[in-house]
Write a protein that holds these residues in place. Structure first.
Motif, PDB file in Angstrom:
ATOM      1  N   SER A 136      27.434 -81.885   3.639  1.00 23.66           N
ATOM      2  CA  SER A 136      28.360 -82.987   3.886  1.00 23.66           C
ATOM      3  C   SER A 136      29.579 -82.528   4.678  1.00 23.66           C
ATOM      4  CB  SER A 136      28.799 -83.619   2.566  1.00 23.66           C
ATOM      5  OG  SER A 136      29.446 -82.662   1.740  1.00 23.66           O
ATOM      6  N   SER A 137      30.100 -81.341   4.356  1.00 26.02           N
ATOM      7  CA  SER A 137      31.277 -80.856   5.084  1.00 26.02           C
ATOM      8  C   SER A 137      30.935 -80.520   6.528  1.00 26.02           C
ATOM      9  CB  SER A 137      31.872 -79.636   4.372  1.00 26.02           C
ATOM     10  OG  SER A 137      30.930 -78.566   4.347  1.00 26.02           O
ATOM     11  N   LEU A 138      29.763 -79.950   6.746  1.00 23.50           N
ATOM     12  CA  LEU A 138      29.370 -79.584   8.110  1.00 23.50           C
ATOM     13  C   LEU A 138      29.081 -80.824   8.960  1.00 23.50           C
ATOM     14  CD1 LEU A 138      27.072 -76.541   7.294  1.00 23.50           C
ATOM     15  CD2 LEU A 138      29.225 -76.446   8.551  1.00 23.50           C
ATOM     16  N   THR A 139      28.350 -81.795   8.406  1.00 16.69           N
ATOM     17  CA  THR A 139      28.060 -83.005   9.181  1.00 16.69           C
ATOM     18  C   THR A 139      29.327 -83.800   9.457  1.00 16.69           C
ATOM     19  OG1 THR A 139      27.530 -84.164   7.116  1.00 16.69           O
ATOM     20  CG2 THR A 139      25.691 -83.206   8.365  1.00 16.69           C
ATOM     21  N   SER A 140      30.268 -83.778   8.509  1.00 16.76           N
ATOM     22  CA  SER A 140      31.529 -84.484   8.728  1.00 16.76           C
ATOM     23  C   SER A 140      32.323 -83.830   9.846  1.00 16.76           C
ATOM     24  CB  SER A 140      32.340 -84.501   7.429  1.00 16.76           C
ATOM     25  OG  SER A 140      33.612 -85.084   7.640  1.00 16.76           O
ATOM     26  N   ARG A 141      32.411 -82.502   9.810  1.00 19.41           N
ATOM     27  CA  ARG A 141      33.187 -81.801  10.840  1.00 19.41           C
ATOM     28  C   ARG A 141      32.546 -81.941  12.213  1.00 19.41           C
ATOM     29  NH1 ARG A 141      34.928 -80.519  14.670  1.00 19.41           N
ATOM     30  NH2 ARG A 141      36.160 -78.695  15.296  1.00 19.41           N
ATOM     31  N   LEU A 142      31.221 -81.948  12.294  1.00 17.42           N
ATOM     32  CA  LEU A 142      30.524 -82.023  13.577  1.00 17.42           C
ATOM     33  C   LEU A 142      30.261 -83.457  14.018  1.00 17.42           C
ATOM     34  CD1 LEU A 142      27.977 -79.112  13.060  1.00 17.42           C
ATOM     35  CD2 LEU A 142      29.980 -79.118  14.542  1.00 17.42           C
ATOM     36  N   ALA A 143      30.682 -84.429  13.217  1.00 15.25           N
ATOM     37  CA  ALA A 143      30.547 -85.849  13.570  1.00 15.25           C
ATOM     38  C   ALA A 143      29.103 -86.220  13.865  1.00 15.25           C
ATOM     39  CB  ALA A 143      31.441 -86.185  14.773  1.00 15.25           C
ATOM     40  N   ILE A 144      28.213 -85.849  12.930  1.00 12.66           N
ATOM     41  CA  ILE A 144      26.804 -86.216  13.055  1.00 12.66           C
ATOM     42  C   ILE A 144      26.339 -86.744  11.705  1.00 12.66           C
ATOM     43  CG2 ILE A 144      26.173 -83.792  12.619  1.00 12.66           C
ATOM     44  CD1 ILE A 144      23.566 -84.293  14.120  1.00 12.66           C
ATOM     45  N   PRO A 145      25.756 -87.932  11.653  1.00 14.04           N
ATOM     46  CA  PRO A 145      25.243 -88.451  10.385  1.00 14.04           C
ATOM     47  C   PRO A 145      24.122 -87.563   9.853  1.00 14.04           C
ATOM     48  CG  PRO A 145      25.382 -90.186  12.044  1.00 14.04           C
ATOM     49  CD  PRO A 145      25.595 -88.894  12.754  1.00 14.04           C
ATOM     50  N   PRO A 146      23.992 -87.443   8.528  1.00 11.40           N
ATOM     51  CA  PRO A 146      22.912 -86.619   7.968  1.00 11.40           C
ATOM     52  C   PRO A 146      21.535 -87.033   8.478  1.00 11.40           C
ATOM     53  CG  PRO A 146      24.496 -87.168   6.260  1.00 11.40           C
ATOM     54  CD  PRO A 146      24.903 -87.942   7.474  1.00 11.40           C
ATOM     55  N   SER A 147      21.310 -88.346   8.659  1.00 12.41           N
ATOM     56  CA  SER A 147      20.008 -88.782   9.165  1.00 12.41           C
ATOM     57  C   SER A 147      19.745 -88.246  10.568  1.00 12.41           C
ATOM     58  CB  SER A 147      19.931 -90.314   9.160  1.00 12.41           C
ATOM     59  OG  SER A 147      20.971 -90.863   9.974  1.00 12.41           O
ATOM     60  N   SER A 148      20.787 -88.225  11.415  1.00 12.19           N
ATOM     61  CA  SER A 148      20.629 -87.684  12.776  1.00 12.19           C
ATOM     62  C   SER A 148      20.392 -86.187  12.739  1.00 12.19           C
ATOM     63  CB  SER A 148      21.872 -87.993  13.614  1.00 12.19           C
ATOM     64  OG  SER A 148      22.044 -89.378  13.763  1.00 12.19           O
ATOM     65  N   TYR A 149      21.028 -85.510  11.791  1.00  6.15           N
ATOM     66  CA  TYR A 149      20.798 -84.062  11.637  1.00  6.15           C
ATOM     67  C   TYR A 149      19.340 -83.790  11.300  1.00  6.15           C
ATOM     68  CZ  TYR A 149      20.193 -79.901   8.764  1.00  6.15           C
ATOM     69  OH  TYR A 149      19.702 -78.743   8.204  1.00  6.15           O
ATOM     70  N   TYR A 150      18.783 -84.520  10.329  1.00  9.11           N
ATOM     71  CA  TYR A 150      17.396 -84.299   9.931  1.00  9.11           C
ATOM     72  C   TYR A 150      16.437 -84.639  11.066  1.00  9.11           C
ATOM     73  CZ  TYR A 150      18.746 -83.493   5.076  1.00  9.11           C
ATOM     74  OH  TYR A 150      19.288 -82.968   3.938  1.00  9.11           O
ATOM     75  N   TYR A 151      16.745 -85.699  11.823  1.00  8.39           N
ATOM     76  CA  TYR A 151      15.886 -86.055  12.950  1.00  8.39           C
ATOM     77  C   TYR A 151      15.894 -84.952  14.005  1.00  8.39           C
ATOM     78  CZ  TYR A 151      14.044 -88.502  17.016  1.00  8.39           C
ATOM     79  OH  TYR A 151      13.307 -88.835  18.121  1.00  8.39           O
ATOM     80  N   ALA A 152      17.103 -84.468  14.350  1.00  8.47           N
ATOM     81  CA  ALA A 152      17.210 -83.406  15.365  1.00  8.47           C
ATOM     82  C   ALA A 152      16.521 -82.137  14.886  1.00  8.47           C
ATOM     83  CB  ALA A 152      18.677 -83.137  15.681  1.00  8.47           C
ATOM     84  N   ARG A 153      16.604 -81.867  13.606  1.00  7.94           N
ATOM     85  CA  ARG A 153      15.964 -80.669  13.041  1.00  7.94           C
ATOM     86  C   ARG A 153      14.445 -80.770  13.158  1.00  7.94           C
ATOM     87  NH1 ARG A 153      15.225 -78.630   7.491  1.00  7.94           N
ATOM     88  NH2 ARG A 153      15.781 -76.405   7.449  1.00  7.94           N
ATOM     89  N   ARG A 154      13.897 -81.947  12.839  1.00  9.44           N
ATOM     90  CA  ARG A 154      12.444 -82.135  12.958  1.00  9.44           C
ATOM     91  C   ARG A 154      12.004 -82.068  14.422  1.00  9.44           C
ATOM     92  NH1 ARG A 154      13.440 -86.197   9.108  1.00  9.44           N
ATOM     93  NH2 ARG A 154      13.389 -87.787  10.757  1.00  9.44           N
ATOM     94  N   ALA A 155      12.815 -82.656  15.283  1.00 10.15           N
ATOM     95  CA  ALA A 155      12.459 -82.640  16.712  1.00 10.15           C
ATOM     96  C   ALA A 155      12.447 -81.221  17.260  1.00 10.15           C
ATOM     97  CB  ALA A 155      13.446 -83.503  17.503  1.00 10.15           C
ATOM     98  N   ALA A 156      13.394 -80.394  16.814  1.00 10.61           N
ATOM     99  CA  ALA A 156      13.441 -79.005  17.293  1.00 10.61           C
ATOM    100  C   ALA A 156      12.254 -78.206  16.789  1.00 10.61           C
ATOM    101  CB  ALA A 156      14.751 -78.356  16.845  1.00 10.61           C
TER     102      ALA A 156
END
Length: 411
Positions: A136-156
């Motif tokens: 939560s702290s990392l996604t907040s600081r980087l201005a990325i929703p957790p759902s977008s983080y998981y999507y980008a992670r799967r795409a990579a």
């Protein structure tokens, strides 16, 4: 309530970080290398440089700004809550770790804002630091929703659908010495059975670093020698289309400067046929004299069939206004046409040929140590390749000679 000892410990931790930054800045200002200071403190060099820049702009207050903004009461006052102090210390450490990973992991310039990265790059940062900081702290600081983080992670993690195309692009690009652009490479991929749109090919080339060398434009040599004789009118009027071979010819002279010490410049005088962009003839020399232009025109005229009398268009260079050139034109019934003085667009089709020649043959190679004689032999070989083998999109990816054979105009 927290004990006095806990509060003092939190204050001491923050104070230690602030003094660490100030001390680092003072060491750099005293003349120490920023890299050495960063190594001693276990931080990145960009972090130390950012501290120094902040110090030069705000002084010691630069390291207290966040506290002053978040704390009620007098500016610069510290909160009484030890947990708030601990949180501030964690945020400072997270900022430093993010700055380090931005440089080391995603290879961005020092000082780049982590929140401006792509979602895939942000996901890589989060994965690298997730064992130290909460999601939560990392996604907040980087201005990325957790759902977008998981999507980008799967795409990579997903297989690269363009892996075959990337490998084929690199092979085809290397095969032509890095001299051909995305249109040619897309055609080569299609020949291999790999379907890619133009935008995809351009994107893959950009991602793989496949960049065609840009045409450098040194000061041009000019063959203009004044008003040697009357100039004929511009009959072409920038219409470089021809429905038959040997109907409209273009000519000009270009130079090549070799880097090897003591080597003379090399000059090329081609005769370009506007029917298919093929070369009717060419001459290469180390002297930009009348013989260079006259010999290329005479060779082109030797290929004419009975009844063929092309227009020949040139700039206003002295070569094309001297008696020798005019005599060749009159002998073979050629109609002369000339551009306006100093107006290269009037002969843009020939200029375009020179651009392709220098991009694909000259600028993409290292000519160090090559003599003028060796260079002229290589240039002659490339011009033969241009006529016989180099595919052109406008000709259905055939060379000029292949195109003529397909129409029954050449054996």
């Amino acid at each position: 309530m927290y004990s006095r000892e806990q509060r003092e410990a939190a204050l001491e931790a923050y104070d230690r970080l602030a003094h660490e930054k100030q001390g680092a800045v003072l060491r750099v200002l005293a003349g120490e290398e920023a890299a050495r200071v960063a190594e001693d403190l276990g931080v990145t060099r960009p972090a130390v440089l950012n501290w120094r820049r902040a110090w030069s702009e705000e002084g010691a207050a630069a390291f207290m700004g966040d506290i002053a903004e978040r704390t009620p009461g007098a500016a610069g006052a510290l909160p009484d809550d030890p947990e708030e102090l601990k949180r501030m210390v964690r945020e400072l450490r997270m900022e430093n770790d993010l700055m380090r990973e931005v440089v080391e992991l995603v290879k961005k310039d020092p000082g780049a804002d982590p929140s401006s990265l792509t979602n895939r790059e942000k996901a890589a940062l989060i994965d690298a630091l997730r064992g130290t900081y909460s999601l939560s702290s990392l996604t907040s600081r980087l201005a990325i929703p957790p759902s977008s983080y998981y999507y980008a992670r799967r795409a990579a993690a997903a297989p690269d659908r363009w892996a075959e195309a990337r490998a084929a692009l690199a092979e085809e690009f290397e095969a032509v010495g890095g001299s051909r652009g995305y249109r040619y490479l897309r055609m080569r991929l299609a020949a291999r059975g790999i379907a890619c749109g133009e935008r995809t090919v351009r994107r893959l080339m950009r991602e793989e670093g496949l960049e065609v060398p840009r045409l450098r434009r040194p000061r041009r040599w000019s063959s203009y020698a004044g008003e040697v004789s009357d100039a004929p009118p511009n009959l072409v009027a920038r219409d470089f289309r021809a429905g038959l071979p040997n109907f409209l010819w273009l000519t000009d002279v270009t130079e090549f400067r070799l880097p090897a010490p003591g080597q003379p410049k090399v000059y090329l005088s081609p005769v370009l046929d506007c029917f298919d962009g093929g070369l009717a003839s060419w001459s290469i020399s180390t002297s930009p004299d009348a013989e260079l232009a006259n010999s290329s025109l005479a060779r082109a005229c030797a290929t004419l069939s009975p009844g063929e009398a092309p227009w020949v268009h040139s700039d206003r260079g002295g070569h094309y206004r001297w008696p020798g050139w005019i005599a060749i034109c009159e002998e073979h019934g050629l109609t002369r046409s000339m551009s306006a003085k100093g107006c290269s667009p009037d002969n843009s089709a020939c200029e375009g040929f020179f651009g392709r020649l220098k991009s694909e043959f000259f600028h993409c190679r290292d000519w160090g140590g090559v003599t003028a004689e060796e260079f002229m032999a290589s240039l002659d070989a490339w011009l033969r390749y241009y006529n016989e083998e180099r595919p052109k999109e406008a000709l259905g990816w055939m060379s000029p000679m292949e195109y003529r054979r397909s129409l029954g105009l050449a054996a």
